[in-house]
Write a protein that holds these residues in place. Structure first.
Motif, PDB file in Angstrom:
ATOM      1  N   ASN A 164       0.840  -1.187   0.000  1.00 27.41           N
ATOM      2  CA  ASN A 164       0.000   0.000   0.000  1.00 27.41           C
ATOM      3  C   ASN A 164       0.879   1.244   0.000  1.00 27.41           C
ATOM      4  OD1 ASN A 164      -2.653  -1.281   0.297  1.00 27.41           O
ATOM      5  ND2 ASN A 164      -1.917  -1.902   2.331  1.00 27.41           N
ATOM      6  N   ASP A 165       0.250   2.414  -0.133  1.00 31.63           N
ATOM      7  CA  ASP A 165       1.011   3.671  -0.137  1.00 31.63           C
ATOM      8  C   ASP A 165       1.735   3.905   1.179  1.00 31.63           C
ATOM      9  OD1 ASP A 165       0.142   4.145  -2.698  1.00 31.63           O
ATOM     10  OD2 ASP A 165      -1.522   5.463  -2.097  1.00 31.63           O
ATOM     11  N   ASP A 166       1.201   3.366   2.283  1.00 27.77           N
ATOM     12  CA  ASP A 166       1.841   3.558   3.590  1.00 27.77           C
ATOM     13  C   ASP A 166       2.919   2.530   3.888  1.00 27.77           C
ATOM     14  OD1 ASP A 166       0.348   1.309   4.037  1.00 27.77           O
ATOM     15  OD2 ASP A 166      -0.790   2.091   5.738  1.00 27.77           O
ATOM     16  N   GLY A 167       3.245   1.662   2.914  1.00 21.69           N
ATOM     17  CA  GLY A 167       4.315   0.686   3.089  1.00 21.69           C
ATOM     18  C   GLY A 167       3.873  -0.620   3.699  1.00 21.69           C
ATOM     19  N   THR A 168       2.591  -0.751   4.052  1.00 22.81           N
ATOM     20  CA  THR A 168       2.082  -2.028   4.562  1.00 22.81           C
ATOM     21  C   THR A 168       1.726  -2.934   3.389  1.00 22.81           C
ATOM     22  OG1 THR A 168      -0.160  -1.143   4.698  1.00 22.81           O
ATOM     23  CG2 THR A 168       1.218  -0.967   6.679  1.00 22.81           C
ATOM     24  N   VAL A 169       1.486  -4.213   3.703  1.00 27.61           N
ATOM     25  CA  VAL A 169       1.226  -5.194   2.642  1.00 27.61           C
ATOM     26  C   VAL A 169      -0.199  -5.016   2.103  1.00 27.61           C
ATOM     27  CG1 VAL A 169       1.114  -7.640   2.059  1.00 27.61           C
ATOM     28  CG2 VAL A 169       2.844  -6.834   3.684  1.00 27.61           C
ATOM     29  N   LYS A 170      -0.279  -4.935   0.792  1.00 30.06           N
ATOM     30  CA  LYS A 170      -1.583  -4.855   0.114  1.00 30.06           C
ATOM     31  C   LYS A 170      -2.067  -6.252  -0.247  1.00 30.06           C
ATOM     32  CE  LYS A 170      -3.866  -2.684  -3.865  1.00 30.06           C
ATOM     33  NZ  LYS A 170      -3.654  -1.814  -5.062  1.00 30.06           N
ATOM     34  N   ASN A 171      -1.144  -7.069  -0.773  1.00 31.03           N
ATOM     35  CA  ASN A 171      -1.489  -8.440  -1.153  1.00 31.03           C
ATOM     36  C   ASN A 171      -0.232  -9.211  -1.518  1.00 31.03           C
ATOM     37  OD1 ASN A 171      -0.919  -7.908  -4.049  1.00 31.03           O
ATOM     38  ND2 ASN A 171      -2.831  -6.740  -3.989  1.00 31.03           N
ATOM     39  N   PHE A 172      -0.385 -10.506  -1.688  1.00 31.07           N
ATOM     40  CA  PHE A 172       0.655 -11.354  -2.266  1.00 31.07           C
ATOM     41  C   PHE A 172       0.231 -11.660  -3.700  1.00 31.07           C
ATOM     42  CE2 PHE A 172       2.042 -13.624   1.953  1.00 31.07           C
ATOM     43  CZ  PHE A 172       2.713 -12.474   2.336  1.00 31.07           C
ATOM     44  N   VAL A 173       1.145 -11.476  -4.621  1.00 30.60           N
ATOM     45  CA  VAL A 173       0.897 -11.822  -6.028  1.00 30.60           C
ATOM     46  C   VAL A 173       1.607 -13.145  -6.311  1.00 30.60           C
ATOM     47  CG1 VAL A 173       1.137 -11.126  -8.442  1.00 30.60           C
ATOM     48  CG2 VAL A 173       0.739  -9.387  -6.672  1.00 30.60           C
ATOM     49  N   LEU A 174       0.862 -14.118  -6.819  1.00 31.20           N
ATOM     50  CA  LEU A 174       1.439 -15.425  -7.108  1.00 31.20           C
ATOM     51  C   LEU A 174       1.945 -15.487  -8.543  1.00 31.20           C
ATOM     52  CD1 LEU A 174      -1.140 -17.836  -5.398  1.00 31.20           C
ATOM     53  CD2 LEU A 174       0.692 -16.466  -4.379  1.00 31.20           C
ATOM     54  N   THR A 175       2.805 -16.462  -8.814  1.00 29.13           N
ATOM     55  CA  THR A 175       3.370 -16.610 -10.164  1.00 29.13           C
ATOM     56  C   THR A 175       2.308 -16.972 -11.195  1.00 29.13           C
ATOM     57  OG1 THR A 175       3.951 -18.895  -9.618  1.00 29.13           O
ATOM     58  CG2 THR A 175       5.686 -17.230  -9.359  1.00 29.13           C
ATOM     59  N   ASN A 176       1.187 -17.522 -10.738  1.00 27.76           N
ATOM     60  CA  ASN A 176       0.110 -17.862 -11.686  1.00 27.76           C
ATOM     61  C   ASN A 176      -0.833 -16.692 -11.944  1.00 27.76           C
ATOM     62  OD1 ASN A 176      -1.467 -17.682  -9.375  1.00 27.76           O
ATOM     63  ND2 ASN A 176      -1.932 -19.872  -9.278  1.00 27.76           N
ATOM     64  N   GLY A 177      -0.482 -15.521 -11.376  1.00 24.73           N
ATOM     65  CA  GLY A 177      -1.288 -14.326 -11.591  1.00 24.73           C
ATOM     66  C   GLY A 177      -2.322 -14.060 -10.523  1.00 24.73           C
ATOM     67  N   SER A 178      -2.560 -15.022  -9.635  1.00 24.06           N
ATOM     68  CA  SER A 178      -3.547 -14.822  -8.577  1.00 24.06           C
ATOM     69  C   SER A 178      -3.079 -13.738  -7.606  1.00 24.06           C
ATOM     70  CB  SER A 178      -3.769 -16.126  -7.806  1.00 24.06           C
ATOM     71  OG  SER A 178      -4.245 -17.140  -8.652  1.00 24.06           O
ATOM     72  N   VAL A 179      -4.026 -13.030  -7.057  1.00 24.51           N
ATOM     73  CA  VAL A 179      -3.757 -12.006  -6.044  1.00 24.51           C
ATOM     74  C   VAL A 179      -4.452 -12.443  -4.755  1.00 24.51           C
ATOM     75  CG1 VAL A 179      -4.082  -9.605  -5.376  1.00 24.51           C
ATOM     76  CG2 VAL A 179      -3.535 -10.176  -7.758  1.00 24.51           C
ATOM     77  N   ILE A 180      -3.680 -12.569  -3.682  1.00 21.21           N
ATOM     78  CA  ILE A 180      -4.210 -13.071  -2.410  1.00 21.21           C
ATOM     79  C   ILE A 180      -4.172 -11.948  -1.381  1.00 21.21           C
ATOM     80  CG2 ILE A 180      -4.036 -14.844  -0.640  1.00 21.21           C
ATOM     81  CD1 ILE A 180      -4.527 -16.016  -3.391  1.00 21.21           C
ATOM     82  N   GLU A 181      -5.340 -11.614  -0.852  1.00 21.53           N
ATOM     83  CA  GLU A 181      -5.438 -10.572   0.158  1.00 21.53           C
ATOM     84  C   GLU A 181      -5.795 -11.180   1.505  1.00 21.53           C
ATOM     85  OE1 GLU A 181      -8.286  -7.723  -1.220  1.00 21.53           O
ATOM     86  OE2 GLU A 181      -6.906  -6.835  -2.679  1.00 21.53           O
ATOM     87  N   GLY A 182      -5.383 -10.511   2.571  1.00 26.48           N
ATOM     88  CA  GLY A 182      -5.706 -10.978   3.908  1.00 26.48           C
ATOM     89  C   GLY A 182      -5.707  -9.839   4.899  1.00 26.48           C
ATOM     90  N   ASP A 183      -6.028 -10.170   6.155  1.00 22.53           N
ATOM     91  CA  ASP A 183      -5.995  -9.188   7.238  1.00 22.53           C
ATOM     92  C   ASP A 183      -4.606  -9.100   7.867  1.00 22.53           C
ATOM     93  OD1 ASP A 183      -8.819  -8.732   6.988  1.00 22.53           O
ATOM     94  OD2 ASP A 183      -9.134 -10.644   8.044  1.00 22.53           O
ATOM     95  N   ALA A 184      -3.814 -10.133   7.682  1.00 25.39           N
ATOM     96  CA  ALA A 184      -2.428 -10.161   8.156  1.00 25.39           C
ATOM     97  C   ALA A 184      -1.650 -11.104   7.255  1.00 25.39           C
ATOM     98  CB  ALA A 184      -2.350 -10.608   9.605  1.00 25.39           C
ATOM     99  N   TYR A 185      -0.331 -10.916   7.227  1.00 26.63           N
ATOM    100  CA  TYR A 185       0.512 -11.677   6.307  1.00 26.63           C
ATOM    101  C   TYR A 185       1.729 -12.207   7.055  1.00 26.63           C
ATOM    102  CZ  TYR A 185      -2.280  -9.267   2.774  1.00 26.63           C
ATOM    103  OH  TYR A 185      -3.322  -8.781   2.017  1.00 26.63           O
ATOM    104  N   VAL A 186       2.090 -13.455   6.749  1.00 23.79           N
ATOM    105  CA  VAL A 186       3.232 -14.104   7.392  1.00 23.79           C
ATOM    106  C   VAL A 186       4.143 -14.684   6.317  1.00 23.79           C
ATOM    107  CG1 VAL A 186       3.985 -15.966   8.934  1.00 23.79           C
ATOM    108  CG2 VAL A 186       1.853 -14.719   9.424  1.00 23.79           C
ATOM    109  N   PHE A 187       5.452 -14.463   6.466  1.00 24.09           N
ATOM    110  CA  PHE A 187       6.424 -15.176   5.641  1.00 24.09           C
ATOM    111  C   PHE A 187       7.079 -16.221   6.520  1.00 24.09           C
ATOM    112  CE2 PHE A 187       6.218 -13.482   1.562  1.00 24.09           C
ATOM    113  CZ  PHE A 187       7.231 -14.012   0.765  1.00 24.09           C
ATOM    114  N   ALA A 188       6.861 -17.493   6.172  1.00 24.46           N
ATOM    115  CA  ALA A 188       7.420 -18.621   6.929  1.00 24.46           C
ATOM    116  C   ALA A 188       8.321 -19.441   6.021  1.00 24.46           C
ATOM    117  CB  ALA A 188       6.304 -19.472   7.510  1.00 24.46           C
ATOM    118  N   THR A 189       9.002 -18.762   5.112  1.00 30.64           N
ATOM    119  CA  THR A 189       9.939 -19.404   4.189  1.00 30.64           C
ATOM    120  C   THR A 189      11.345 -19.358   4.772  1.00 30.64           C
ATOM    121  OG1 THR A 189      10.529 -17.361   3.044  1.00 30.64           O
ATOM    122  CG2 THR A 189       8.546 -18.513   2.281  1.00 30.64           C
ATOM    123  N   PRO A 190      12.308 -20.084   4.183  1.00 26.63           N
ATOM    124  CA  PRO A 190      13.698 -19.889   4.586  1.00 26.63           C
ATOM    125  C   PRO A 190      14.108 -18.427   4.404  1.00 26.63           C
ATOM    126  CG  PRO A 190      13.487 -21.872   3.262  1.00 26.63           C
ATOM    127  CD  PRO A 190      12.164 -21.174   3.198  1.00 26.63           C
TER     128      PRO A 190
END
Length: 559
Positions: free
Chosen positions: A331-357
């Protein structure tokens, strides 16, 4: 029967029990805790061969330890927390143990996790695959310790405690100067901690001399007296530097801590932070069953990860495979707007977690986050390369144990005959060795054939009567080599200040993973605990996150 010192090939299985027989019949049966493995062989020199009966050990009494109760209390806090008026949709990237743990405990709290996994397999660093013959091969050789309270609680919460195959309370090291022989540290069940660990060390006279034991014990005194504060303060020293500073002979490092360093973090003691060793020793020496080991009874994706997924789904959560994140859109304020997937899907949520290496996280960090101190410190955290080797042989190898073995090889770390240690992988007639090839930095780009050739040369030293590098003895039926260029973070000195808390400075964005701040470093236990701490942070932030969600709805209606 307790064995100390070195033992030869025939003596290796004495603890399992033998019955003389004119022919060694081959049957394997699993009844409750029992695992019996009689193996069919031909008799030698007219003597009757022996019938080997290996038995898994009962689950140790760990439920009343302070660490287990602390982990149980944290687990219970999610189930008993007030139900949210409006559950949060939490989007989690990565279905390894950290992501699965985060999703599980959020679901327990009444929220709706959506777990996205880039690959077609669950587990992350505990992933495994089936080959065309139906045999499993894994990312790593995974051991579940008694000193893993959050993992042990997780198994209990899922009702799958019976899937852990506990082994005798021992640590078993190969003897490079005596090919084919092993040296044991046996922890007596009748003694409490730390006396059982001290007894195990004192009774073993094959690896360390008495003067070396005394100097090592004196060197450890500050850690035993200073506790956790002292342990954390040693992060700036490598194992080798700390040992020399404490006056511990170099031979102690060579005999014991090369093997331990490679087992804990796939690197040698001249690179590994001493904090890592001290944390392990603290857990192993302070808890009676801390160093007791168990193998999972089958593949981690099916026997551990799927029960977690089923639990998440039963509470309204969702898990999607083949869902790779391409971009974190802001978003304009630097918070997460969504995750964009390689297949073109856009995933939105109320909170976001990265649990990758951590290495994958760094690749996907938005540009305007990279200079934030919280994220900039991640530059020092780098995954260590590791190679896991599986070799199926045309015969049952005898010079082994129903246990994890420390190879003390310059190229190999730990190994096990999975046809004996693991119920699903059992084979009464043929052995399958699973071996960790480490350190692997110089080998990760080499061909599978080169890695197998080098492994066979090392195995010829561990099995001198049964394996030859040229396969003139035991022959390879097939093999699988699994390379992980960036595995757990490399626990080198001065990494600790760089490990991030699970709650990031970006509102609504969180991290989970063994590289995040928790007391079990780079391990399965650390991954599970990080997920619980991440879920806890999100639950604590519910009012903030709910308010942000309402603000977004208002903005959307105005547009």
């Amino acid at each position: 029967m307790s064995l100390s010192g070195s033992v030869s090939a025939t003596a290796l299985n004495l603890r399992c029990g033998f019955h003389s027989n004119s022919e060694l019949r081959s049957v394997m049966s699993f009844r409750g805790q029992g695992l019996k493995i009689p193996v069919k062989t031909t008799s030698r020199n007219g003597f009757s061969p022996l019938q080997v009966v290996c038995v898994d050990y009962p689950r140790p009494d760990i439920d009343n330890t302070s660490n287990f109760l602390e982990a149980a209390y944290l687990s219970a806090s999610f189930r008993t927390s007030p139900r949210p008026p409006k559950p949060l949709k939490v989007v989690i990237a990565g279905a390894g143990l950290a992501g699965l743990s985060t999703a599980k405990y959020l679901a327990d709290s009444g929220h709706k996790p959506l777990l996205l996994e880039a690959r077609d397999v669950l587990g992350g660093k505990v992933a495994a695959w089936k080959d065309e013959d139906g045999d499993w091969y894994e990312t790593g050789l995974h051991i579940f310790f008694g000193a893993y309270p959050n993992i042990q609680n997780l198994f209990g919460e899922l009702g799958i405690n019976d899937r852990l195959q506990w082994k005798e309370h021992s640590m078993i090291f190969a003897m490079p100067n005596k090919p084919g022989e092993f040296s044991r540290f046996d922890f007596p069940e009748v003694l409490p901690a730390p006396i059982n660990g001290i007894w195990a060390i004192l009774k073993n006279n094959e690896m360390l001399t008495w003067p070396e034991k005394v100097k090592f014990a004196i060197g450890l005194l500050p850690a035993m007296i200073g506790g956790q504060a002292y342990v954390e303060a040693q992060d700036g020293l490598s194992v080798q530097e700390w040992m020399r500073k404490q006056g511990v002979p170099d031979r102690v490092t060579t005999e014991v801590f090369i093997a331990m360093s490679k087992a804990l973090n796939f690197i040698n003691p001249d690179e590994l932070s001493m904090q890592c060793i001290l944390i392990a020793l603290n857990r192993f020496l302070q808890e009676k069953h801390g160093s007791k080991m168990a193998f999972l009874d089958g593949s981690p994706p099916e026997r551990l990860c799927m029960p977690i997924v089923e639990h998440i789904q039963s509470l309204g959560g969702e898990v999607r495979l083949n869902s790779r994140i391409q971009k974190i859109e802001l978003n304009d304020d630097g918070t997460v707007k969504n995750f964009v997937l390689t297949n073109g899907s856009v995933i939105e949520g109320d909170a976001y977690v990265f649990a990758t290496p951590v290495d994958i996280l760094k690749l996907l960090l938005p540009e305007n986050w990279k200079e934030m101190p919280y994220f900039k410190r991640l530059e020092k955290l780098v995954g260590v390369p590791v190679i896991n080797v599986h070799i199926w042989f045309d015969r049952k190898l005898k010079n082994t144990y129903d246990h994890l073995l420390f190879s003390r090889s310059p190229l190999l770390s730990v190994y096990a005959d999975m046809s004996v240690t693991c119920k699903e992988y059992y084979d009464p007639n043929k052995s399958m060795l699973e071996l960790v090839f480490a350190p692997a930095a110089e080998w990760i780009s080499r061909s599978d054939e080169e890695i197998i050739d080098a492994t066979m040369k090392e195995l010829a030293k561990l099995f001198p009567d049964e394996i030859a590098a040229d396969q003139s003895k035991a022959k390879i039926l097939k093999y699988h080599v699994v390379k992980t260029p960036r595995s757990v973070y490399k626990t080198v000195p001065n990494c600790e200040p760089c490990r991030p808390l699970q709650r990031s400075p970006v509102e609504g964005f969180y991290l989970a993973g063994d590289f995040t701040k928790q007391k079990y470093l780079a391990s399965m236990e650390g991954a599970v605990l990080s997920g619980k701490l991440c879920a806890q942070a999100i639950v604590q932030d519910y009012e903030l996150l709910d308010a942000r969600a309402k603000d977004r709805l208002v903005e959307a209606s105005i547009r």
